[in-house]
Write a protein that holds these residues in place. Sequence first.
Motif, mmCIF file in Angstrom:
data_model
loop_
_atom_site.group_PDB
_atom_site.id
_atom_site.type_symbol
_atom_site.label_atom_id
_atom_site.label_comp_id
_atom_site.label_asym_id
_atom_site.label_seq_id
_atom_site.Cartn_x
_atom_site.Cartn_y
_atom_site.Cartn_z
ATOM 1 N N GLY A 136 0.699 -1.347 -0.167
ATOM 2 C CA GLY A 136 0.095 0.009 0.008
ATOM 3 C C GLY A 136 0.863 1.193 0.131
ATOM 4 N N LEU A 137 2.062 1.277 0.787
ATOM 5 C CA LEU A 137 2.687 2.427 0.922
ATOM 6 C C LEU A 137 3.520 2.506 -0.396
ATOM 7 C CD1 LEU A 137 4.365 1.787 4.233
ATOM 8 C CD2 LEU A 137 2.921 3.720 3.732
ATOM 9 N N GLY A 138 3.824 1.367 -1.212
ATOM 10 C CA GLY A 138 4.802 1.549 -2.349
ATOM 11 C C GLY A 138 3.715 2.036 -3.661
ATOM 12 N N SER A 139 2.286 1.841 -3.550
ATOM 13 C CA SER A 139 1.664 2.411 -4.431
ATOM 14 C C SER A 139 1.708 3.783 -4.776
ATOM 15 C CB SER A 139 0.241 1.585 -4.407
ATOM 16 O OG SER A 139 -0.471 2.316 -3.348
ATOM 17 N N GLY A 140 1.870 4.272 -3.551
ATOM 18 C CA GLY A 140 1.685 5.740 -3.531
ATOM 19 C C GLY A 140 0.276 6.328 -3.186
ATOM 20 N N GLN A 141 -0.583 5.304 -2.730
ATOM 21 C CA GLN A 141 -1.846 5.605 -2.619
ATOM 22 C C GLN A 141 -2.143 5.590 -1.007
ATOM 23 O OE1 GLN A 141 -4.127 6.429 -5.029
ATOM 24 N NE2 GLN A 141 -2.059 6.210 -6.074
ATOM 25 N N SER A 142 -1.027 5.611 -0.223
ATOM 26 C CA SER A 142 -1.076 5.622 1.259
ATOM 27 C C SER A 142 -0.211 6.635 1.902
ATOM 28 C CB SER A 142 -0.788 4.348 1.663
ATOM 29 O OG SER A 142 -0.834 4.014 3.173
ATOM 30 N N ALA A 143 0.490 6.572 3.130
ATOM 31 C CA ALA A 143 0.961 7.591 3.768
ATOM 32 C C ALA A 143 2.484 7.944 3.605
ATOM 33 C CB ALA A 143 1.342 7.243 5.258
ATOM 34 N N GLN A 144 3.102 6.942 2.386
ATOM 35 C CA GLN A 144 4.325 7.087 2.076
ATOM 36 C C GLN A 144 4.552 8.528 0.944
ATOM 37 O OE1 GLN A 144 6.957 4.649 2.804
ATOM 38 N NE2 GLN A 144 8.605 6.097 1.973
ATOM 39 N N PRO A 145 5.212 9.358 1.026
ATOM 40 C CA PRO A 145 5.165 10.388 0.089
ATOM 41 C C PRO A 145 5.876 10.309 -0.827
ATOM 42 C CG PRO A 145 6.668 11.224 1.801
ATOM 43 C CD PRO A 145 5.941 9.331 2.369
ATOM 44 N N PHE A 146 5.893 10.641 -2.204
ATOM 45 C CA PHE A 146 6.335 10.408 -3.368
ATOM 46 C C PHE A 146 6.450 11.855 -4.210
ATOM 47 C CE2 PHE A 146 5.314 5.992 -2.588
ATOM 48 C CZ PHE A 146 6.588 5.458 -2.839
ATOM 49 N N SER A 147 6.971 12.798 -3.694
ATOM 50 C CA SER A 147 7.042 14.064 -4.154
ATOM 51 C C SER A 147 8.324 14.580 -4.633
ATOM 52 C CB SER A 147 6.525 15.210 -3.178
ATOM 53 O OG SER A 147 5.016 14.832 -2.874
ATOM 54 N N THR A 148 9.501 14.080 -4.025
ATOM 55 C CA THR A 148 10.871 14.579 -4.210
ATOM 56 C C THR A 148 11.699 13.359 -4.546
ATOM 57 O OG1 THR A 148 11.606 14.285 -1.981
ATOM 58 C CG2 THR A 148 10.140 16.443 -2.522
ATOM 59 N N VAL A 149 12.892 13.719 -4.992
ATOM 60 C CA VAL A 149 13.694 12.810 -5.436
ATOM 61 C C VAL A 149 14.148 11.798 -4.122
ATOM 62 C CG1 VAL A 149 16.357 12.447 -5.887
ATOM 63 C CG2 VAL A 149 15.057 13.935 -7.249
ATOM 64 N N GLN A 150 14.426 12.636 -2.929
ATOM 65 C CA GLN A 150 14.657 11.966 -1.782
ATOM 66 C C GLN A 150 13.563 11.034 -1.153
ATOM 67 O OE1 GLN A 150 17.446 12.176 0.030
ATOM 68 N NE2 GLN A 150 16.677 10.531 1.153
ATOM 69 N N ASP A 151 12.263 11.545 -1.488
ATOM 70 C CA ASP A 151 11.029 10.518 -1.309
ATOM 71 C C ASP A 151 11.168 9.047 -1.938
ATOM 72 O OD1 ASP A 151 9.902 12.509 0.521
ATOM 73 O OD2 ASP A 151 8.630 13.271 -1.305
ATOM 74 N N PHE A 152 11.394 9.365 -3.277
ATOM 75 C CA PHE A 152 11.547 7.979 -3.978
ATOM 76 C C PHE A 152 12.508 7.093 -3.660
ATOM 77 C CE2 PHE A 152 9.035 10.353 -6.944
ATOM 78 C CZ PHE A 152 8.083 9.278 -7.434
ATOM 79 N N LYS A 153 13.842 7.768 -3.117
ATOM 80 C CA LYS A 153 15.019 7.187 -2.365
ATOM 81 C C LYS A 153 14.701 6.478 -1.275
ATOM 82 C CE LYS A 153 19.774 7.612 -1.303
ATOM 83 N NZ LYS A 153 20.805 9.113 -0.835
ATOM 84 N N ASP A 154 13.963 7.175 -0.495
ATOM 85 C CA ASP A 154 13.496 6.647 0.851
ATOM 86 C C ASP A 154 12.932 5.366 0.801
ATOM 87 O OD1 ASP A 154 14.569 8.670 2.239
ATOM 88 O OD2 ASP A 154 12.892 9.986 2.639
ATOM 89 N N PHE A 155 11.830 5.519 -0.355
ATOM 90 C CA PHE A 155 11.026 4.241 -0.350
ATOM 91 C C PHE A 155 11.929 3.068 -0.876
ATOM 92 C CE2 PHE A 155 8.432 1.102 -2.810
ATOM 93 C CZ PHE A 155 7.726 0.756 -1.541
ATOM 94 N N ARG A 156 12.884 3.246 -1.765
ATOM 95 C CA ARG A 156 13.773 2.411 -2.323
ATOM 96 C C ARG A 156 14.566 1.593 -1.182
ATOM 97 N NH1 ARG A 156 14.274 5.798 -6.579
ATOM 98 N NH2 ARG A 156 16.380 6.273 -5.848
ATOM 99 N N LEU A 157 15.117 2.572 -0.150
ATOM 100 C CA LEU A 157 15.561 2.284 1.119
ATOM 101 C C LEU A 157 15.046 1.235 1.806
ATOM 102 C CD1 LEU A 157 17.730 5.110 2.004
ATOM 103 C CD2 LEU A 157 18.703 3.050 1.123
#
Length: 277
Positions: A136-157
């Motif tokens: 759910g977080l990885g889909s971008g439809q939950s609480a995980q933000p995906f707005s910045t380069v760092q956001d995407f890096k955070d999820f990959r970590l």
Amino acid sequence: ICASLMGCVESKLQETAAVEQKIQLSENKKIENIVEAYFDEGLAFSPISGTFVGQPQYNDQFSPPISAENRAKELAFVKKYQDKITKININKLTGQALLTYEIFSRDLALAVEGDKFLDHLLPIDQMGGAHNTFAGLGSGQSAQPFSTVQDFKDFRLRAEGFVTWLKSVQVAMKQGTEQGVVLPNVLALKLLPQFKAHVVTDHTQSVFWMPVAAMPDTLTEQEKAKIKSAHKSMILNSLVPAYQDMVTFLEQDYIPKTRASAVSYTHLRAHETVLDL
């Protein structure tokens, strides 16, 4: 003289009442601070919760792997706070603070008691588990933000942590089969599609690609290109193999053992002694 004595007595009573009120306020504040500290420190054991309450420093972390060492750390953490609340004078607590103390004390006791059971050998089921929350977080439809380069890096970590955690899930569930602590067969079978859904050959068909497809215009084309490359690698080289490995484990190792199990752990738990409330 009488009036003077009465005045003295009244003054003393007022002073005593004021002191008592200060003590109550002090004890009330103590339990409030302890509970707040427990929550903040406890996020280290549940980084996903940190994301949900808006603390971005946890966005690149996942649940600690299931291990005897990590379970011992969490138990020690709970017992540390049990010790802290023993220093609270419960007789000086009032109102909401007293209720908070009673609930917090009960929850800590339940956590300690629960460590005696073998719930860690059943880390996931078809209704819940960090594997579903992660998707759910990885889909971008939950609480995980995906707005910045760092956001995407955070999820990959975070995804790296998920893969490590999922391996520990297999180890725990395998130990469960060896001890007869398994999910009922019908529930184990329902886990399969939850993992098979993420085994894809086209990365763009993965739910984890959804945030990439919806990248904001605030990112430059160069940044978008780098994110696409990194996310594609994460999906095909890390997540898909992890999900496939779990599917293989369930099909070949776990589900056959559930069929052979004479007694489910749910049945065993029904005969265990739980904490009296």
